[in-house]
Design a protein around this motif. Sequence first.
Motif, PDB file in Angstrom:
ATOM      1  N   PRO A  82       0.794  -1.228   0.000  1.00  0.00           N
ATOM      2  CA  PRO A  82       0.000   0.000   0.000  1.00  0.00           C
ATOM      3  C   PRO A  82       0.831   1.285   0.000  1.00  0.00           C
ATOM      4  CG  PRO A  82      -0.068  -1.032   2.153  1.00  0.00           C
ATOM      5  CD  PRO A  82       0.666  -1.970   1.241  1.00  0.00           C
ATOM      6  N   LEU A  83       2.126   1.207   0.295  1.00  0.00           N
ATOM      7  CA  LEU A  83       2.949   2.408   0.272  1.00  0.00           C
ATOM      8  C   LEU A  83       3.532   2.558  -1.127  1.00  0.00           C
ATOM      9  CD1 LEU A  83       4.164   4.806   1.755  1.00  0.00           C
ATOM     10  CD2 LEU A  83       6.110   3.343   2.345  1.00  0.00           C
TER      11      LEU A  83
ATOM     12  N   VAL B 282      15.634  16.717  -6.088  1.00  0.00           N
ATOM     13  CA  VAL B 282      15.080  15.366  -6.168  1.00  0.00           C
ATOM     14  C   VAL B 282      13.892  15.329  -5.219  1.00  0.00           C
ATOM     15  CG1 VAL B 282      15.502  12.908  -5.829  1.00  0.00           C
ATOM     16  CG2 VAL B 282      17.340  14.386  -6.710  1.00  0.00           C
ATOM     17  N   VAL B 283      12.721  15.029  -5.777  1.00  0.00           N
ATOM     18  CA  VAL B 283      11.472  15.012  -5.015  1.00  0.00           C
ATOM     19  C   VAL B 283      11.040  13.566  -4.832  1.00  0.00           C
ATOM     20  CG1 VAL B 283       9.075  15.802  -4.916  1.00  0.00           C
ATOM     21  CG2 VAL B 283      10.828  17.233  -6.029  1.00  0.00           C
ATOM     22  N   LEU B 284      10.820  13.176  -3.596  1.00  0.00           N
ATOM     23  CA  LEU B 284      10.366  11.837  -3.244  1.00  0.00           C
ATOM     24  C   LEU B 284       8.913  11.955  -2.782  1.00  0.00           C
ATOM     25  CD1 LEU B 284      11.202   8.864  -2.694  1.00  0.00           C
ATOM     26  CD2 LEU B 284      11.801   9.605  -0.393  1.00  0.00           C
ATOM     27  N   ALA B 285       7.989  11.408  -3.563  1.00  0.00           N
ATOM     28  CA  ALA B 285       6.561  11.461  -3.225  1.00  0.00           C
ATOM     29  C   ALA B 285       6.126  10.106  -2.679  1.00  0.00           C
ATOM     30  CB  ALA B 285       5.744  11.812  -4.464  1.00  0.00           C
TER      31      ALA B 285
ATOM     32  N   PRO C 106      13.797  23.857  -0.044  1.00  0.00           N
ATOM     33  CA  PRO C 106      12.944  24.780   0.704  1.00  0.00           C
ATOM     34  C   PRO C 106      11.539  24.197   0.870  1.00  0.00           C
ATOM     35  CG  PRO C 106      14.190  25.969  -0.958  1.00  0.00           C
ATOM     36  CD  PRO C 106      14.415  24.498  -1.212  1.00  0.00           C
ATOM     37  N   GLY C 107      11.021  24.270   2.083  1.00  0.00           N
ATOM     38  CA  GLY C 107       9.693  23.757   2.369  1.00  0.00           C
ATOM     39  C   GLY C 107       9.653  22.279   2.710  1.00  0.00           C
ATOM     40  N   SER C 108      10.769  21.587   2.586  1.00  0.00           N
ATOM     41  CA  SER C 108      10.820  20.160   2.914  1.00  0.00           C
ATOM     42  C   SER C 108      11.458  19.987   4.285  1.00  0.00           C
ATOM     43  CB  SER C 108      11.642  19.399   1.875  1.00  0.00           C
ATOM     44  OG  SER C 108      11.686  18.022   2.201  1.00  0.00           O
ATOM     45  N   ALA C 109      11.013  18.979   4.995  1.00  0.00           N
ATOM     46  CA  ALA C 109      11.664  18.650   6.260  1.00  0.00           C
ATOM     47  C   ALA C 109      13.109  18.241   5.993  1.00  0.00           C
ATOM     48  CB  ALA C 109      10.922  17.502   6.936  1.00  0.00           C
ATOM     49  N   ALA C 110      13.985  18.570   6.915  1.00  0.00           N
ATOM     50  CA  ALA C 110      15.386  18.171   6.777  1.00  0.00           C
ATOM     51  C   ALA C 110      15.512  16.674   7.006  1.00  0.00           C
ATOM     52  CB  ALA C 110      16.257  18.929   7.774  1.00  0.00           C
ATOM     53  N   PRO C 111      16.216  15.989   6.122  1.00  0.00           N
ATOM     54  CA  PRO C 111      16.393  14.555   6.328  1.00  0.00           C
ATOM     55  C   PRO C 111      17.514  14.279   7.314  1.00  0.00           C
ATOM     56  CG  PRO C 111      17.562  15.206   4.366  1.00  0.00           C
ATOM     57  CD  PRO C 111      16.856  16.444   4.883  1.00  0.00           C
ATOM     58  N   ALA C 112      17.491  13.088   7.891  1.00  0.00           N
ATOM     59  CA  ALA C 112      18.700  12.572   8.536  1.00  0.00           C
ATOM     60  C   ALA C 112      19.588  12.164   7.369  1.00  0.00           C
ATOM     61  CB  ALA C 112      18.366  11.378   9.414  1.00  0.00           C
ATOM     62  N   VAL C 113      20.886  12.303   7.514  1.00  0.00           N
ATOM     63  CA  VAL C 113      21.797  11.970   6.418  1.00  0.00           C
ATOM     64  C   VAL C 113      22.793  10.917   6.881  1.00  0.00           C
ATOM     65  CG1 VAL C 113      21.539  14.225   5.302  1.00  0.00           C
ATOM     66  CG2 VAL C 113      23.383  13.877   6.942  1.00  0.00           C
ATOM     67  N   SER C 114      23.404  10.254   5.899  1.00  0.00           N
ATOM     68  CA  SER C 114      24.368   9.207   6.202  1.00  0.00           C
ATOM     69  C   SER C 114      25.569   9.356   5.287  1.00  0.00           C
ATOM     70  CB  SER C 114      23.734   7.835   6.004  1.00  0.00           C
ATOM     71  OG  SER C 114      24.690   6.813   6.216  1.00  0.00           O
ATOM     72  N   LEU C 115      26.713   8.949   5.806  1.00  0.00           N
ATOM     73  CA  LEU C 115      27.947   8.943   5.024  1.00  0.00           C
ATOM     74  C   LEU C 115      28.247   7.553   4.491  1.00  0.00           C
ATOM     75  CD1 LEU C 115      30.133  11.064   7.471  1.00  0.00           C
ATOM     76  CD2 LEU C 115      28.453  11.848   5.794  1.00  0.00           C
ATOM     77  N   ASP C 116      27.460   6.557   4.969  1.00  0.00           N
ATOM     78  CA  ASP C 116      27.730   5.162   4.589  1.00  0.00           C
ATOM     79  C   ASP C 116      26.472   4.321   4.377  1.00  0.00           C
ATOM     80  OD1 ASP C 116      26.755   4.825   7.169  1.00  0.00           O
ATOM     81  OD2 ASP C 116      28.659   4.152   8.008  1.00  0.00           O
TER      82      ASP C 116
ATOM     83  N   GLY D 223      -5.005   6.756   2.143  1.00  0.00           N
ATOM     84  CA  GLY D 223      -5.176   7.809   1.147  1.00  0.00           C
ATOM     85  C   GLY D 223      -4.246   8.992   1.346  1.00  0.00           C
ATOM     86  N   GLY D 224      -3.528   9.021   2.460  1.00  0.00           N
ATOM     87  CA  GLY D 224      -2.638  10.139   2.763  1.00  0.00           C
ATOM     88  C   GLY D 224      -1.316  10.030   2.029  1.00  0.00           C
ATOM     89  N   GLY D 225      -0.646  11.137   1.917  1.00  0.00           N
ATOM     90  CA  GLY D 225       0.653  11.144   1.259  1.00  0.00           C
ATOM     91  C   GLY D 225       1.341  12.475   1.448  1.00  0.00           C
ATOM     92  N   GLY D 226       2.462  12.617   0.794  1.00  0.00           N
ATOM     93  CA  GLY D 226       3.214  13.852   0.881  1.00  0.00           C
ATOM     94  C   GLY D 226       4.478  13.756   0.047  1.00  0.00           C
ATOM     95  N   GLU D 227       5.346  14.725   0.250  1.00  0.00           N
ATOM     96  CA  GLU D 227       6.605  14.777  -0.481  1.00  0.00           C
ATOM     97  C   GLU D 227       7.724  15.256   0.427  1.00  0.00           C
ATOM     98  OE1 GLU D 227       5.195  15.931  -4.999  1.00  0.00           O
ATOM     99  OE2 GLU D 227       6.020  17.503  -3.744  1.00  0.00           O
ATOM    100  N   PHE D 228       8.902  14.765   0.155  1.00  0.00           N
ATOM    101  CA  PHE D 228      10.135  15.273   0.732  1.00  0.00           C
ATOM    102  C   PHE D 228      11.052  15.575  -0.444  1.00  0.00           C
ATOM    103  CE2 PHE D 228       8.784  12.334   4.226  1.00  0.00           C
ATOM    104  CZ  PHE D 228       8.580  13.311   5.184  1.00  0.00           C
TER     105      PHE D 228
END
Length: 161
Positions: free
Chosen positions: A28-29, A66-69, A98-108, A149-154
């Motif tokens: 469903p995702l 890069v937009v992830l929906a 701008p307008g997107s939540a900040a992601p956690a990031v990884s180096l590995d 039915g919910g969704g969004g974008e980062f």
Amino acid sequence: MFRSPFPLTAVALAAVALPAAAAAAPGPLQISSRVMVETRARAADGTTRLALAPARRVVPGDRVTVVLAYRNTGAQPLAGVTLDNPIPRGLVYRAPAPGSAAPAVSLDGRRYAALDQLRVALPGGGTRAALPDDVTHVRWRLDRPLTAGGGGEFAFQAVLH
């Protein structure tokens, strides 16, 4: 790192921008991604305005977003949703869009945190603060269950190298 004297098409860039989570078993995702390129246009008042347009052709040095929906197509809420996205080869992470939540990031691809909390090991010992150029993956976790039915974008900004 990918270096090409030839412009990449949006199809080629979008193909490498698909998130790792999209490769998971169908369910469903539903996840999709798109690549937008930063364009400049002269406004009637003489100023220059920045806009995002679908990336049809990008060349080294272009700034892209890069937009992830994501969308829950199921009938029940989904809890514990985590969206991981490797930084596509040839792109260098810059910042959340701008307008997107900040992601956690990884180096590995294994340990995630805010960029200012990560360190890079130096040859011969010691460490230095991680830089945006060091980021290899981004991750967003939804704080609440995703309703039916919910969704969004980062989104995140990057530069094509």
